[in-house]
Design an enzyme around this catalytic site. Sequence first.
Site, short mmCIF file in Angstrom:
data_model
loop_
_atom_site.label_atom_id
_atom_site.label_comp_id
_atom_site.label_asym_id
_atom_site.label_seq_id
_atom_site.Cartn_x
_atom_site.Cartn_y
_atom_site.Cartn_z
N SER A 96 -5.38 18.13 -62.16
CA SER A 96 -4.81 18.71 -60.94
C SER A 96 -5.93 19.35 -60.14
CB SER A 96 -3.76 19.77 -61.29
OG SER A 96 -3.55 20.57 -60.16
N HIS A 147 -4.25 14.21 -59.57
CA HIS A 147 -2.97 14.90 -59.31
C HIS A 147 -3.17 15.85 -58.14
CE1 HIS A 147 1.04 16.36 -60.35
NE2 HIS A 147 0.59 17.59 -60.13
N ASP A 161 -1.52 18.51 -55.64
CA ASP A 161 -0.40 19.46 -55.52
C ASP A 161 -0.23 19.93 -54.08
OD1 ASP A 161 0.65 19.84 -58.21
OD2 ASP A 161 -1.36 20.58 -58.68
N MET A 174 1.86 22.29 -51.62
CA MET A 174 2.74 23.47 -51.63
C MET A 174 2.87 24.00 -50.20
SD MET A 174 1.37 25.47 -54.98
CE MET A 174 0.98 24.61 -56.51
N HIS A 217 2.20 15.33 -55.61
CA HIS A 217 3.32 16.11 -56.13
C HIS A 217 3.77 17.04 -55.01
CE1 HIS A 217 4.52 19.57 -59.12
NE2 HIS A 217 5.54 19.14 -58.41
N MET A 233 5.72 19.80 -53.43
CA MET A 233 6.53 21.01 -53.64
C MET A 233 6.82 21.55 -52.26
SD MET A 233 4.30 22.40 -56.86
CE MET A 233 2.92 21.34 -56.47
N MET A 267 8.19 19.69 -65.18
CA MET A 267 7.37 20.89 -65.03
C MET A 267 7.52 21.72 -66.31
SD MET A 267 6.00 20.58 -62.09
CE MET A 267 5.09 22.12 -62.25
N PHE A 307 1.73 27.76 -59.00
CA PHE A 307 0.41 28.28 -59.35
C PHE A 307 -0.15 27.54 -60.56
CE2 PHE A 307 2.95 31.58 -57.42
CZ PHE A 307 2.13 31.99 -56.38
N ASP A 327 3.50 18.62 -66.52
CA ASP A 327 2.65 19.37 -65.59
C ASP A 327 2.87 20.87 -65.79
OD1 ASP A 327 1.21 20.32 -63.44
OD2 ASP A 327 2.47 19.39 -61.90
N GLY A 379 -4.85 21.23 -64.91
CA GLY A 379 -5.67 21.80 -63.84
C GLY A 379 -6.73 22.70 -64.40
C1 DX5 Z 1 1.85 23.94 -60.56
C2 DX5 Z 1 1.21 22.61 -60.26
C3 DX5 Z 1 0.34 22.13 -61.33
C4 DX5 Z 1 -0.84 23.02 -61.63
C5 DX5 Z 1 -1.15 22.87 -63.08
O1 DX5 Z 1 2.85 24.22 -59.64
O2 DX5 Z 1 2.19 21.61 -60.03
O3 DX5 Z 1 -0.10 20.78 -61.11
O4 DX5 Z 1 -1.98 22.73 -60.90
O5 DX5 Z 1 -2.17 23.76 -63.39
P1 DX5 Z 1 -2.46 24.18 -64.89
O6 DX5 Z 1 -2.83 22.94 -65.64
O7 DX5 Z 1 -3.57 25.16 -64.75
O8 DX5 Z 1 -1.18 24.80 -65.43
ZN ZN Z 2 1.60 19.43 -59.98
#
Ligand code: DX5
Ligand code: ZN
Length: 232
Positions: free
Chosen positions: A13, A38, A40, A42, A72, A74, A143, A149, A181, A203
Amino acid sequence: MSDRTLDFKIAPSILSADFARLGQEVDDVLASGADIVHFDVMDNHYVPNLTIGPMVCEALRNHGVTAPIDAHLMVKPVDRLIGDFIDAGASYITFHPEASEHIDRSLQMIRDGGCKSGLVFNPATPLTFLDYVMDKVDMILLMSVNPGFGGQSFIPWTLGKLREARERIEASGRDIRLEIDGGVNIDNLRDIAQAGADTFVAGSAIFKAANEQDPHRYDSVIASMRRALAES
Ligand code: DX5
Ligand code: ZN
């Protein structure tokens, strides 16, 4: 190694990458053995954080990234950004069913645009959203943290939900990836794979673990992840 083991995909990520040098970070993590980027997205509305959008996805393609990009989303609403990410060169586009008024139509839009489609399930979102759309998803993303985060802890009861999702995929007889994830790391990877996941987003576990001799390479952590997966 089983066929399933060979098909495992590691998807860093980029939320935890250094955004000031994102193109190089993506090149580095792919050169270190990662399979999928990946990405993200947001919106400070569906989740309480704000990140990157289709222009950054397009910039990575223009930079020369050819690996699959897993967007992804969100965000709420969803549909407008689906078109933008298709145009920006995304490979997978996944969204949260609670964020779309018309789940079937959103999934169809993604496929019509030539991308692979997926639904994302928050920890407390039931898998019943899949009941009438198994023929329209290429990816199911569970998830294992509440989204918004990086760097949160893996919620352990997601393992049971992974098993349930894997059963649904097997029962459907379809070629659907099962992605996890949130809070994924070298220590919990075996259990996650045994529960049925085949695509692993990580991530902080990857981007905070650069090689000791070269801070821009991630070979050691990705090799350790592959070893853990091979043992599962
Ligand atoms: C969270 C994201 C993840 C995040 C994962 O909302 O969708 O993709 O980056 O990060 P880690 O691996 O640090 O939990
Ligand atoms: Zn994600």
